[in-house]
Structures are given as C-alpha cells and as structure tokens.
Design a protein around this motif. Structure first.
Motif, PDB file in Angstrom:
ATOM      1  N   VAL A 241       0.948  -1.282   0.076  1.00  0.00           N
ATOM      2  CA  VAL A 241      -0.054  -0.202  -0.029  1.00  0.00           C
ATOM      3  C   VAL A 241       0.963   1.090  -0.095  1.00  0.00           C
ATOM      4  O   VAL A 241       2.028   1.334   0.801  1.00  0.00           O
ATOM      5  CB  VAL A 241      -0.899  -0.126   1.329  1.00  0.00           C
ATOM      6  CG1 VAL A 241      -1.678   1.307   1.201  1.00  0.00           C
ATOM      7  CG2 VAL A 241      -1.874  -1.152   1.261  1.00  0.00           C
ATOM      8  N   ARG A 242       0.693   2.088  -0.991  1.00  0.00           N
ATOM      9  CA  ARG A 242       1.538   3.404  -1.152  1.00  0.00           C
ATOM     10  C   ARG A 242       0.703   4.426  -0.994  1.00  0.00           C
ATOM     11  O   ARG A 242      -0.290   4.511  -1.739  1.00  0.00           O
ATOM     12  CB  ARG A 242       2.441   3.179  -2.594  1.00  0.00           C
ATOM     13  CG  ARG A 242       3.390   2.086  -2.557  1.00  0.00           C
ATOM     14  CD  ARG A 242       4.698   2.447  -2.074  1.00  0.00           C
ATOM     15  NE  ARG A 242       5.341   3.635  -2.736  1.00  0.00           N
ATOM     16  CZ  ARG A 242       5.811   3.666  -3.735  1.00  0.00           C
ATOM     17  NH1 ARG A 242       6.417   2.363  -4.037  1.00  0.00           N
ATOM     18  NH2 ARG A 242       6.704   4.652  -3.955  1.00  0.00           N
ATOM     19  N   GLU A 243       1.078   5.433  -0.302  1.00  0.00           N
ATOM     20  CA  GLU A 243       0.508   6.765  -0.486  1.00  0.00           C
ATOM     21  C   GLU A 243       1.389   7.590  -1.766  1.00  0.00           C
ATOM     22  O   GLU A 243       2.566   7.905  -1.755  1.00  0.00           O
ATOM     23  CB  GLU A 243       0.827   7.496   0.656  1.00  0.00           C
ATOM     24  CG  GLU A 243       0.241   7.036   2.148  1.00  0.00           C
ATOM     25  CD  GLU A 243      -1.050   7.231   2.034  1.00  0.00           C
ATOM     26  OE1 GLU A 243      -1.551   7.941   1.393  1.00  0.00           O
ATOM     27  OE2 GLU A 243      -2.169   6.522   2.989  1.00  0.00           O
ATOM     28  N   GLY A 244       0.563   7.931  -2.581  1.00  0.00           N
ATOM     29  CA  GLY A 244       1.373   8.460  -3.875  1.00  0.00           C
ATOM     30  C   GLY A 244       0.524   9.389  -4.651  1.00  0.00           C
ATOM     31  O   GLY A 244      -0.017   9.441  -5.761  1.00  0.00           O
ATOM     32  N   SER A 245       0.050  10.571  -3.923  1.00  0.00           N
ATOM     33  CA  SER A 245      -0.496  11.622  -4.501  1.00  0.00           C
ATOM     34  C   SER A 245       0.441  12.215  -5.815  1.00  0.00           C
ATOM     35  O   SER A 245       1.312  12.647  -5.722  1.00  0.00           O
ATOM     36  CB  SER A 245      -0.981  12.619  -3.504  1.00  0.00           C
ATOM     37  OG  SER A 245      -1.656  13.696  -4.060  1.00  0.00           O
ATOM     38  N   GLY A 246      -0.310  11.857  -6.929  1.00  0.00           N
ATOM     39  CA  GLY A 246       0.434  12.638  -8.137  1.00  0.00           C
ATOM     40  C   GLY A 246       1.676  11.924  -8.547  1.00  0.00           C
ATOM     41  O   GLY A 246       2.248  12.269  -9.356  1.00  0.00           O
TER      42      GLY A 246
ATOM     43  N   LEU B  90       1.495   8.252  -9.493  1.00  0.00           N
ATOM     44  CA  LEU B  90       0.990   6.840  -9.945  1.00  0.00           C
ATOM     45  C   LEU B  90       2.045   6.487 -10.880  1.00  0.00           C
ATOM     46  O   LEU B  90       2.480   5.290 -10.937  1.00  0.00           O
ATOM     47  CB  LEU B  90      -0.341   7.153 -10.450  1.00  0.00           C
ATOM     48  CG  LEU B  90      -0.836   5.695 -11.091  1.00  0.00           C
ATOM     49  CD1 LEU B  90      -0.817   4.673 -10.030  1.00  0.00           C
ATOM     50  CD2 LEU B  90      -2.297   5.925 -11.819  1.00  0.00           C
ATOM     51  N   GLU B  91       2.491   7.280 -11.790  1.00  0.00           N
ATOM     52  CA  GLU B  91       3.356   6.903 -13.021  1.00  0.00           C
ATOM     53  C   GLU B  91       4.599   6.300 -12.315  1.00  0.00           C
ATOM     54  O   GLU B  91       5.314   5.690 -12.990  1.00  0.00           O
ATOM     55  CB  GLU B  91       3.478   7.894 -14.114  1.00  0.00           C
ATOM     56  CG  GLU B  91       2.273   8.083 -14.925  1.00  0.00           C
ATOM     57  CD  GLU B  91       2.518   9.300 -15.946  1.00  0.00           C
ATOM     58  OE1 GLU B  91       3.811   9.748 -16.107  1.00  0.00           O
ATOM     59  OE2 GLU B  91       1.620   9.450 -16.646  1.00  0.00           O
ATOM     60  N   THR B  92       5.180   7.207 -11.333  1.00  0.00           N
ATOM     61  CA  THR B  92       6.656   6.762 -10.912  1.00  0.00           C
ATOM     62  C   THR B  92       6.424   5.432 -10.226  1.00  0.00           C
ATOM     63  O   THR B  92       7.352   4.796 -10.268  1.00  0.00           O
ATOM     64  CB  THR B  92       6.737   8.049  -9.780  1.00  0.00           C
ATOM     65  OG1 THR B  92       6.909   9.271 -10.377  1.00  0.00           O
ATOM     66  CG2 THR B  92       8.283   7.510  -9.129  1.00  0.00           C
ATOM     67  N   ILE B  93       5.407   5.102  -9.422  1.00  0.00           N
ATOM     68  CA  ILE B  93       5.311   3.965  -8.707  1.00  0.00           C
ATOM     69  C   ILE B  93       5.150   2.862  -9.807  1.00  0.00           C
ATOM     70  O   ILE B  93       5.685   1.719  -9.583  1.00  0.00           O
ATOM     71  CB  ILE B  93       3.890   3.830  -7.856  1.00  0.00           C
ATOM     72  CG1 ILE B  93       4.417   4.946  -6.995  1.00  0.00           C
ATOM     73  CG2 ILE B  93       3.718   2.645  -7.132  1.00  0.00           C
ATOM     74  CD1 ILE B  93       3.073   5.301  -5.801  1.00  0.00           C
ATOM     75  N   GLN B  94       4.382   3.133 -10.945  1.00  0.00           N
ATOM     76  CA  GLN B  94       4.285   2.004 -11.945  1.00  0.00           C
ATOM     77  C   GLN B  94       5.665   1.717 -12.617  1.00  0.00           C
ATOM     78  O   GLN B  94       6.108   0.544 -12.443  1.00  0.00           O
ATOM     79  CB  GLN B  94       3.314   2.605 -13.020  1.00  0.00           C
ATOM     80  CG  GLN B  94       1.967   2.802 -12.876  1.00  0.00           C
ATOM     81  CD  GLN B  94       1.187   3.245 -13.933  1.00  0.00           C
ATOM     82  OE1 GLN B  94       1.496   4.415 -14.540  1.00  0.00           O
ATOM     83  NE2 GLN B  94       0.088   2.796 -14.195  1.00  0.00           N
ATOM     84  N   GLN B  95       6.376   2.722 -12.757  1.00  0.00           N
ATOM     85  CA  GLN B  95       7.643   2.640 -13.379  1.00  0.00           C
ATOM     86  C   GLN B  95       8.712   2.024 -12.313  1.00  0.00           C
ATOM     87  O   GLN B  95       9.542   0.991 -12.493  1.00  0.00           O
ATOM     88  CB  GLN B  95       8.279   3.780 -13.660  1.00  0.00           C
ATOM     89  CG  GLN B  95       9.936   3.933 -14.295  1.00  0.00           C
ATOM     90  CD  GLN B  95       9.742   2.884 -15.926  1.00  0.00           C
ATOM     91  OE1 GLN B  95       8.600   3.082 -16.161  1.00  0.00           O
ATOM     92  NE2 GLN B  95      10.748   2.108 -16.019  1.00  0.00           N
TER      93      GLN B  95
END
Length: 496
Positions: free
Chosen positions: A151-156, A158-163
């Motif tokens: 579970v990640r807090e990732g406001s704005g 998303l693309e970075t977490i996908q990569q």
C-alpha cells in the motif's frame, strides 16, 4: 511378518532365508531413515512429468523448505520466455502490468485476504521457475505462498510507482510471480497496480482471476458463502502436452517452411540489425465501423475467421515491403486444446507463437489466397504446440525466421477487467484500465476486434522510425480496402 513362497526344485531353503533376511534389513533401514527425517520428502517418482534424477528431486525440496507440492517441465512458450529472462535479467520483457482506478472504497485487508484465497486456489500463483540444480528447467509448485501486496501513499506519483514496479521486475526462482500495489492518491482516490510475469499465465486468465477475486472479496466483506467452481491444475495441460506426437509436428513444420530463405520485415532504421536495446513506443488507431463491417462480411462470405482475413492482409503488406510473393511472420495462438477437461477456466500459459506463411501467385484471386491461408491455419492448429525454437532450428533462417508477431485479441484484457468490475454484483468498480506489456520482439501488431476494430503497433523506437509506423496506418487501410474490392479478382503484385 511376511512369508515367501518358492519352488523347492529351483531354490535352496538357505538361499531364500538369506534373501529374506537381507530384504528385512533393508526395509528396517528405510523405515529408520524416514522416521529420522525432520521433514517428509517425496521421491523423483512422485514428479513423473519432470523426469528428475533422485538427487535433483531431493535438492529442490531441500532448497524450498520441503514445501513442494508438484514439479513439472515448462511448456514451449515458457521455455522461450525463460530464455529471454536469463539473456537479459534487467529487461522488462514479458512483464505484465495492469493499472485501474477503483470506483468505491477498497478495503486493503480484505483485498489482501482475497488475494491469499486466490493464491491458495490456483497452483500457478504459487509457482516458481527453476533452471539451476536441474538438467532441464522446471516449474515448481509450492504448497503455500505469501501474498505480495503493498500500500503506497502516492498523490500525483502513480506513473512513478508504476515505473518502480516495472524496474523491480521478478526473480523467477524466488519471487511471488503475481503481486499488487494499492496506491492512495488525493481525496482517497485509489488505484491498483496488478503485475505478473507472463511465464505463469496468459491474458485470458486475467478475466478469470478478476471474476473470482471479486466473488471472494464480496463474500469476505458480506460474510456470505463464497461459491466458486472446481479448479483444474495446469499439470493436466502438461500431461496432454506430453502425449502429443512431436515427430509428426516436426515433420509438418519442416514441410511448411521448405524452401523459405528470405526474412520478411517491416523496414527498419538504417543500421538497426540484431538485438537492440528497447525504447518502447506505441501507435494505436481504429478502423471505421464501415470498414470493419466490410472485413467481417468478407470473412463470412469466404467461410473463414476474421483473424485469417487480417493475417492475409498483413502478409500482402509484407509482400509489398519485401518485394516478394512469399513471406513469413509470427502469430500467437491461444493453445487451449478442447480435449483437456476444464481448459476454458484453467490458469496457466497456453499461448504459443507459430509461423504464418503467405505465398501468392500473380494469377491468384484474393479469395483463393484467403482460402489457402485458412486451410493452412486449420492444419497448423493441430501442431501449434510445437516449440518455436525447434521450428526456427529447422528453417534456413534459424533465429531470423520471425522478427515480429501478429496478435489477434479475441478477448481484450482491458475490456475484460472493466466488465468484471462493471456488474451489479461487483464489490468495487474498475475504471480507466491501463495495460503495459512487452514482448521480446521489436514489433508487435495487436488487433482488437469490435464494432470498430482497433489496431495497436507496439514497436522499438530504436529499430523503427515513428513516422514510418504512423504511415503504416494509411498503407494498411488501403490494403484492407483493396482486398475487399478485389476479393474475386487478381492481386496486382507489390502494388497497394
């Protein structure tokens, strides 16, 4: 106590007594050995499909904490994927990633337990791929497997977490080969990143798993009974595969590719030869509804599938590009044999890539060519289980036989996931599905049938020029239109 009956005229009493005493002693040693073991252990004969040596079976069980349920060989496509994974461990080849926005609220704890139940249910979600300590690579099914959910807090972000997820990749011999990440953004907006390695399952499986995941999640959340159908293990397919006539398939593909000596390619960037580092790009477009209906009508009138029509059109396009009337490209087949019970709901990798040869003559009509391709496809289907690397090895071009593939998606993944989350019974909604996948080919042409057919050209920008790929939209459109108009006439060589 046991007794032994024997022919007194053939054996002396003392010989039989000595043999029985020896047998009893060996039996006592075996019992002592087994009772002193800290873990129960299976023998090589328990893994008959894998054809392991005794020391290999023992070593694998020890390496995985004696929690091995089954071991069997890889399918042809799995062998190919493993080859590319070991060739370049840092590449994202055959990494599958689906991202969707959750409509409603997703309970992370319930979602994790649901994934756990799904993992318990399907062998392939507890499978690792092993190529060390064995003479031939195998897939090993573990008795249990922890869920990999983050579970990640990732406001704005998303693309970075996908990569980051793609860069993390998979260790095929150690990692859980399916994982998920819940990303919580602004105002509680939730996205799920669902990733797996293609080596454990094909795209058809994603809709099955999502439907079951929804049912499990809903049952856990409402505390209602979870009703799911029976599960057929992937090993049943491997048993079927093991019984196929490999020699008949070898002879068929040898005849099919006889006298083929020129690689058919889409024009490349000058100097781009051999293996090139990938820079993934896509160009997607749709045919208009009218053109799609014309192609469907052509297929019906010629008594063939739309897939055959599109393969023939692609072959004619390649003939133009290569100034040849004889071309070969790769096509992905579903590979789910109807004679295997429960195959339509089985989880695993069934697809395979096989050659498609489109060979025409100046006097041949388009309809005749379509029928020729269709007839060859029907025969090829019965031999589609044969490994591509073996087929390539028999051809004059070897690894150069196929440099791109055509994929006809009968059940598009994004649409399937959206439908699973779009029913009244769905525990949460699924919206804005994004699909990321990458093959080892520099060009993959994906066809999505529908009211208006979609075509996606996935290419390596270091091998193909983007401007040329975009021009292919117009060139292929003219080919399809001319194919319809000239269905009963001759095809002008190399002129589209």
């Amino acid at each position: 106590m046991f007794t032994c009956d024997y022919e007194a005229e053939a054996y002396r009493r003392e010989t039989v007594e000595r043999w029985m005493a020896c047998y009893a002693e060996q039996l006592r040693r075996l019992i002592t050995h087994c009772t002193r073991q800290a873990h129960s252990e299976k023998t090589a004969s328990d893994f008959r499909l894998a054809d392991l040596e005794p020391q290999e079976a023992s070593g694998l069980q020890q390496a995985y904490g004696y929690k091995v349920q089954d071991i069997y060989p890889l399918s042809p496509m799995q062998e190919g994927m493993l080859f590319h994974a070991e060739l370049d461990p840092e590449a994202a080849t055959y990494f599958e990633q689906f991202t969707f926005r959750v409509e409603g609220t997703l309970d992370a704890a319930v979602f994790e337990e649901s994934l756990g139940r799904l993992t318990e249910r399907h062998d392939m979600l507890r499978t690792v791929i092993v190529s060390e300590q064995v003479g031939r690579p195998v897939q090993l099914v573990l008795q249990e497997r922890e869920v990999d959910l983050r579970v990640r807090e990732g406001s704005g972000e998303l693309e970075t977490i996908q990569q980051e997820d793609r860069q993390r990749g998979f260790d095929l011999s150690r990692d859980a080969l399916m994982r998920a990440t819940i990303v919580i953004g602004e105002k509680g907006c939730q996205h799920v990143i669902w990733s797996f390695h293609h080596i454990i399952m094909d795209g058809w499986c994603t809709s099955i798993l999502m439907q079951e995941l929804m049912a499990i999640y809903r049952g856990l959340q409402t505390k209602q009974p979870i009703e799911l159908g029976p599960v057929e293990p992937y090993s049943r397919y491997m048993q079927w595969l093991n019984m196929q006539d490999r020699e008949a398939a070898r002879q068929y593909w040898s005849r099919y590719l006889r006298d083929y000596e020129q690689q058919a390619s889409v024009p490349r960037v000058t100097g781009a030869t051999g293996r090139t580092e990938a820079e993934r790009q896509e160009h997607a477009f749709r045919l208009d509804v009218g053109m799609t209906r014309e192609l469907e009508r052509l297929a019906r009138q010629a008594y063939m599938t739309l897939n055959t029509v599109m393969q023939t059109i692609w072959g004619l396009l390649l003939q133009k590009y290569n100034q040849s009337d004889d071309v070969v490209f790769g096509a992905v087949v579903s590979g789910r044999p109807a004679e295997v019970p429960g195959i339509e709901r089985m989880i695993g990798l069934f697809i395979n890539t096989t050659p498609v040869r489109v060979s025409s003559t100046p006097e041949q009509s388009v309809t005749a060519l379509l029928q020729q391709v269709q007839e060859a496809a029907l025969v090829s289907e019965s031999h589609s289980h044969y490994p591509l690397y073996e087929i390539q090895g028999m051809s004059a071009l070897k690894q150069g036989l196929i440099d791109h593939i055509l994929v006809f998606e009968n059940y598009p993944i994004a649409e399937a996931l959206g439908q699973a989350g779009g029913t009244a019974e769905a525990a949460f909604g699924i919206r804005d599905v994004e699909v990321y996948e990458q093959t080892n080919y520099d060009l993959t042409v994906v066809l999505f049938p529908g009211e208006a057919m979609s075509i996606n050209l996935c290419y390596n920008a270091k091998v193909y020029e983007g401007i040329f790929i975009r021009r292919m939209e117009g060139t292929s459109g003219r080919s399809r239109s001319k194919c319809w108009r000239m269905r009963s006439g001759r095809w002008p060589r190399y002129r589209l």
